[in-house]
Enzyme design. Structure first.
Site, PDB file in Angstrom:
ATOM      1  N   HIS A  50     -26.219  49.210 -57.382  1.00  0.00           N
ATOM      2  CA  HIS A  50     -25.166  49.431 -58.372  1.00  0.00           C
ATOM      3  C   HIS A  50     -25.724  50.343 -59.451  1.00  0.00           C
ATOM      4  CE1 HIS A  50     -27.503  46.599 -60.690  1.00  0.00           C
ATOM      5  NE2 HIS A  50     -27.279  45.628 -59.836  1.00  0.00           N
TER       6      HIS A  50
HETATM    7  P1  TYD Z   1     -26.731  41.326 -60.154  1.00  0.00           P
HETATM    8  O1  TYD Z   1     -27.081  42.129 -61.353  1.00  0.00           O
HETATM    9  O2  TYD Z   1     -25.548  41.752 -59.347  1.00  0.00           O
HETATM   10  O3  TYD Z   1     -28.005  41.233 -59.194  1.00  0.00           O
HETATM   11  P2  TYD Z   1     -28.930  42.385 -58.589  1.00  0.00           P
HETATM   12  O4  TYD Z   1     -28.566  43.659 -59.230  1.00  0.00           O
HETATM   13  O5  TYD Z   1     -30.313  41.991 -58.920  1.00  0.00           O
HETATM   14  O6  TYD Z   1     -28.740  42.365 -57.126  1.00  0.00           O
HETATM   15  O7  TYD Z   1     -26.567  39.818 -60.608  1.00  0.00           O
HETATM   16  C1  TYD Z   1     -26.327  38.782 -59.694  1.00  0.00           C
HETATM   17  C2  TYD Z   1     -25.538  37.693 -60.400  1.00  0.00           C
HETATM   18  O8  TYD Z   1     -26.311  37.135 -61.453  1.00  0.00           O
HETATM   19  C3  TYD Z   1     -24.269  38.241 -61.044  1.00  0.00           C
HETATM   20  O9  TYD Z   1     -23.158  37.700 -60.380  1.00  0.00           O
HETATM   21  C4  TYD Z   1     -24.258  37.723 -62.450  1.00  0.00           C
HETATM   22  C5  TYD Z   1     -25.559  37.025 -62.655  1.00  0.00           C
HETATM   23  N1  TYD Z   1     -26.349  37.591 -63.781  1.00  0.00           N
HETATM   24  C6  TYD Z   1     -26.237  37.019 -65.038  1.00  0.00           C
HETATM   25  O10 TYD Z   1     -25.476  36.066 -65.246  1.00  0.00           O
HETATM   26  N2  TYD Z   1     -27.002  37.508 -66.052  1.00  0.00           N
HETATM   27  C7  TYD Z   1     -27.838  38.554 -65.877  1.00  0.00           C
HETATM   28  O11 TYD Z   1     -28.516  38.987 -66.836  1.00  0.00           O
HETATM   29  C8  TYD Z   1     -27.918  39.177 -64.581  1.00  0.00           C
HETATM   30  C9  TYD Z   1     -28.811  40.356 -64.347  1.00  0.00           C
HETATM   31  C10 TYD Z   1     -27.160  38.658 -63.576  1.00  0.00           C
END
Ligand code: TYD
Length: 136
Positions: A50
């Site tokens: 993303h």
């Molecule tokens: P995401 O940023 O999509 O994960 P990655 O980029 O590492 O694959 O985050 C996964 C889930 O975690 C998302 O649904 C929301 C939660 N999340 C939080 O609640 N707070 C945060 O600071 C982050 C980074 C994620």
């Protein structure tokens, strides 16, 4: 890749064990609003895929190793992180994924904003359009 940079952190060498650190706006070019970490990643898994509209990040391999792959809409660059005394500064509007995690690796990420799902762009085509608009 433009504005992306590896930042070396202070390293206090000591026979008792080494120490590194970073401070708000000092070693990294933004104020830290949030810290999160990624761990227990099963072999072959990938995180991210993303872009962020506004937030900047600084990513460190506190333990083990992984690759941060950045795409600006036209080209892709891979940065391998494997030491706890440097990290990768990733500005906003770059598509990023983190992959090739070693066993027991620990990715520490500090962000310039509090968690906000609205800051995510999770569709690559939408990312390219947003980036083109921003570059006009
Ligand atoms: P995401 O940023 O999509 O994960 P990655 O980029 O590492 O694959 O985050 C996964 C889930 O975690 C998302 O649904 C929301 C939660 N999340 C939080 O609640 N707070 C945060 O600071 C982050 C980074 C994620």
């Amino acid at each position: 890749m433009k504005n992306v940079k590896i930042i070396n952190l202070p390293k206090i060498l000591d026979p008792r064990g080494n120490l590194s650190f970073f401070e708000n706006s000092n070693q990294i070019p933004f104020d830290i609003k949030r810290t999160y970490w990624i761990y227990d990643v099963p072999g072959g898994e990938m995180r991210g895929s993303h872009a962020f509209k506004e937030s900047h990040e600084f990513i460190i391999a506190l333990s083990g190793s992984f690759d941060v792959v950045l795409n600006d809409g036209t080209k892709e660059m891979k940065y391998s992180l494997n030491r706890s005394y440097y990290g990768l500064y990733v500005p906003n509007l770059l598509w990023r994924r983190i992959e090739n995690f070693s066993t027991n690796s620990l990715a520490l990420i500090v962000s310039s904003i509090s968690y906000n799902e609205k800051d995510y762009i999770r569709n690559f085509e939408e990312f390219k359009i947003t980036r083109n608009e921003a570059n006009k």
